[in-house]
Design an enzyme around this catalytic site. Structure first.
Site, PDB file in Angstrom:
ATOM      1  N   LYS A   1      -6.209 -43.122 -11.449  1.00 33.30           N
ATOM      2  CA  LYS A   1      -5.950 -43.972 -12.621  1.00 33.30           C
ATOM      3  C   LYS A   1      -4.472 -44.380 -12.684  1.00 33.30           C
ATOM      4  O   LYS A   1      -4.151 -45.569 -12.809  1.00 33.30           O
ATOM      5  CB  LYS A   1      -6.351 -43.234 -13.914  1.00 33.30           C
ATOM      6  CG  LYS A   1      -7.841 -42.910 -13.967  1.00 33.30           C
ATOM      7  CD  LYS A   1      -8.226 -42.191 -15.244  1.00 33.30           C
ATOM      8  CE  LYS A   1      -7.630 -40.805 -15.346  1.00 33.30           C
ATOM      9  NZ  LYS A   1      -8.132 -39.857 -14.334  1.00 33.30           N
TER      10      LYS A   1
ATOM     11  N   THR B   1      -9.112 -39.180 -19.322  1.00 34.57           N
ATOM     12  CA  THR B   1     -10.179 -38.398 -18.698  1.00 34.57           C
ATOM     13  C   THR B   1     -11.303 -38.183 -19.713  1.00 34.57           C
ATOM     14  O   THR B   1     -12.339 -37.632 -19.379  1.00 34.57           O
ATOM     15  CB  THR B   1      -9.657 -37.003 -18.276  1.00 34.57           C
ATOM     16  OG1 THR B   1      -8.939 -36.434 -19.377  1.00 34.57           O
ATOM     17  CG2 THR B   1      -8.722 -37.107 -17.086  1.00 34.57           C
TER      18      THR B   1
HETATM   19  N1  LIG Z   1      -7.866 -44.544  -3.671  1.00 37.73           N
HETATM   20  C1  LIG Z   1      -6.823 -43.771  -3.356  1.00 37.73           C
HETATM   21  N2  LIG Z   1      -6.225 -43.916  -2.159  1.00 37.73           N
HETATM   22  C2  LIG Z   1      -5.209 -43.132  -1.807  1.00 37.73           C
HETATM   23  N3  LIG Z   1      -4.691 -42.161  -2.565  1.00 37.73           N
HETATM   24  C3  LIG Z   1      -5.224 -41.970  -3.766  1.00 37.73           C
HETATM   25  C4  LIG Z   1      -6.308 -42.774  -4.234  1.00 37.73           C
HETATM   26  N4  LIG Z   1      -6.613 -42.371  -5.467  1.00 37.73           N
HETATM   27  C5  LIG Z   1      -5.770 -41.366  -5.760  1.00 37.73           C
HETATM   28  N5  LIG Z   1      -4.945 -41.113  -4.743  1.00 37.73           N
HETATM   29  C6  LIG Z   1      -3.919 -40.062  -4.671  1.00 37.73           C
HETATM   30  O1  LIG Z   1      -4.371 -38.956  -5.426  1.00 37.73           O
HETATM   31  C7  LIG Z   1      -3.333 -38.453  -6.262  1.00 37.73           C
HETATM   32  C8  LIG Z   1      -3.790 -38.479  -7.692  1.00 37.73           C
HETATM   33  O2  LIG Z   1      -3.956 -39.819  -8.128  1.00 37.73           O
HETATM   34  P1  LIG Z   1      -3.601 -40.268  -9.629  1.00 37.73           P
HETATM   35  O3  LIG Z   1      -2.382 -39.520 -10.081  1.00 37.73           O
HETATM   36  O4  LIG Z   1      -3.547 -41.728  -9.662  1.00 37.73           O
HETATM   37  O5  LIG Z   1      -4.872 -39.738 -10.405  1.00 37.73           O
HETATM   38  P2  LIG Z   1      -5.225 -39.849 -11.966  1.00 37.73           P
HETATM   39  O6  LIG Z   1      -6.591 -40.416 -12.044  1.00 37.73           O
HETATM   40  O7  LIG Z   1      -4.131 -40.550 -12.675  1.00 37.73           O
HETATM   41  O8  LIG Z   1      -5.272 -38.315 -12.387  1.00 37.73           O
HETATM   42  P3  LIG Z   1      -4.987 -37.658 -13.846  1.00 37.73           P
HETATM   43  O9  LIG Z   1      -6.200 -37.878 -14.685  1.00 37.73           O
HETATM   44  O10 LIG Z   1      -4.824 -36.195 -13.547  1.00 37.73           O
HETATM   45  O11 LIG Z   1      -3.744 -38.284 -14.385  1.00 37.73           O
HETATM   46  C9  LIG Z   1      -2.108 -39.319  -5.971  1.00 37.73           C
HETATM   47  O12 LIG Z   1      -1.267 -38.626  -5.090  1.00 37.73           O
HETATM   48  C10 LIG Z   1      -2.639 -40.542  -5.304  1.00 37.73           C
HETATM   49  O13 LIG Z   1      -1.774 -40.978  -4.333  1.00 37.73           O
HETATM   50 MG   LIG Z   2      -2.728 -39.870 -14.012  1.00 37.90          MG
END
Ligand SMILES: Nc1ncnc2c1ncn2[C@@H]1O[C@H](COP(=O)(O)OP(=O)(O)OP(=O)(O)O)[C@@H](O)[C@H]1O
Ligand SMILES: [Mg+2]
Length: 332
Positions: free
Chosen positions: A62, A156
């Site tokens: 996200k 989330t």
């Molecule tokens: N589609 C993707 N391709 C490559 N790397 C990804 C992808 N999605 C997520 N990541 C990697 O996974 C990690 C977590 O992603 P991110 O922080 O964007 O998740 P989030 O959904 O914001 O999680 P949270 O709910 O905990 O904030 C990061 O290091 C990101 O680089």
């Molecule tokens: Mg996040």
């Protein structure tokens, strides 16, 4: 080598692996396609993008997507979170500092207080807010016009947003767990950035057992790299991946210790539904975390089902923890 940093190493690591463009972001195909169209259209009209809400379990991308959207829009992104915006004044300060077209990213947007949320309504809709200056006898309301900005919210806990709030996001996208082929791609890219040799079998083993989650896949990669470096020849192949994952307590199905405790607790109830609170007490974890971090994956994998009476283990759930259900349990 990067300079020594005192910042949280996990965050530094995550940022290093965080894709900066759609091309480097495997998976979530329809979300990417939609966003690319909305971005192109907004750019053609020279308008800011509609407000966006990203929802889904932790670690699926996200925050990463918010960053990519702002890069594609060529707009600065200011980052804050629901709990950090305690008072309307905090929000007013942030909003008035925005420049036209800029993006305000609010993480954990479900944790905004009701008052701050109300303020945000008029900011999102009318590009204006009325702030009450001072209090009591001398309170006066000041009308502030805001630049047109784009709000990107991440959560989330989709279900916790009020309907009127949700309705103010023109674009709503829900991220889902990644199939192994995309996780393999993500792992290959991360391994390249980390300058770690990862062969196809190694990538496959890690991808299969990462709970469909890029953050977990990257974390496994980092830990298995350590093992491969110390105990092997530095190459992550299937054997090294297996060895490293075993050390991490990750089982054949990619279930963590907590997942197994959850499934085993259900198993002990012999097929009767178990309430979330009971599970939480038995396992020693917050019910909130169980419901939003652990359960979505177990349900999605078909190991657990939610019924109005509580949670139940499915036949696959029994198999996943190496147990056999009572002979008549699924026959009824
Ligand atoms: N589609 C993707 N391709 C490559 N790397 C990804 C992808 N999605 C997520 N990541 C990697 O996974 C990690 C977590 O992603 P991110 O922080 O964007 O998740 P989030 O959904 O914001 O999680 P949270 O709910 O905990 O904030 C990061 O290091 C990101 O680089
Ligand atoms: Mg996040």
């Amino acid at each position: 080598m990067e300079p020594f940093s005192t910042a949280n190493p996990d965050i530094v690591f995550e940022n290093r692996l965080r894709p900066k463009s759609f091309a480097d972001f495997p998976g979530q195909t329809s979300i990417k396609e939609n966003l690319q169209i909305y971005i192109a259209a907004a750019k053609q009209r020279s308008e800011p993008l509609d407000h966006i809400l990203f929802s889904g379990p932790p670690g699926l991308g996200k925050t990463t997507l918010a960053g990519i959207v702002s890069a594609e829009m060529g707009a600065e992104m200011r980052v804050t979170s629901g709990p950090a915006l305690e008072r309307p004044a905090d929000l007013a300060g942030l909003l008035t500092a925005l420049k036209p077209g800029e993006i305000l990213f609010i993480d954990e947007i479900h944790r905004l207080s009701a008052v701050v949320e109300e303020y945000l309504y008029s900011a999102m809709e009318d590009w204006a807010i009325d702030v009450v200056m001072e209090s009591g006898l001398y309170a006066k309301s000041v009308h502030l016009t805001l630049p047109r900005f784009t709000l990107i919210g991440a959560t989330t806990r989709d279900g916790l947003l009020t309907a009127p709030f949700r309705a103010r996001f023109g674009i709503q996208e829900r991220l889902d767990y990644y199939p192994p082929e995309f996780l393999r791609e993500i792992l290959r890219r991360s391994a390249e950035i980390m300058k770690t040799p990862l062969d196809a079998d190694g990538a496959d083993e890690l991808a299969r057992r990462s709970r469909g989650t890029p953050r977990i896949a990257n974390r496994f990669l980092a830990r298995v790299r350590d093992v491969a470096q110390v105990k092997g020849e530095g190459i992550i192949n299937r054997e090294m991946a297996r060895h490293g994952l075993k050390m991490l307590g990750v089982d054949e199905h990619g279930l963590s210790e907590m997942d197994r405790r959850y499934l085993e607790c259900l198993c002990r109830h012999n097929g009767s539904p178990v309430g979330l609170k009971t599970l939480a007490v038995n396992i020693g974890e917050e019910d909130d975390t169980l419901e939003n971090v652990y359960e979505p994956y177990l349900i999605r994998e078909g190991l657990v089902i939610k019924t109005p009476q509580g949670r139940k283990l499915t036949a696959d759930g029994y198999t996943a923890i190496g147990k056999t259900p009572a002979a008549d349990l699924f026959a009824r």
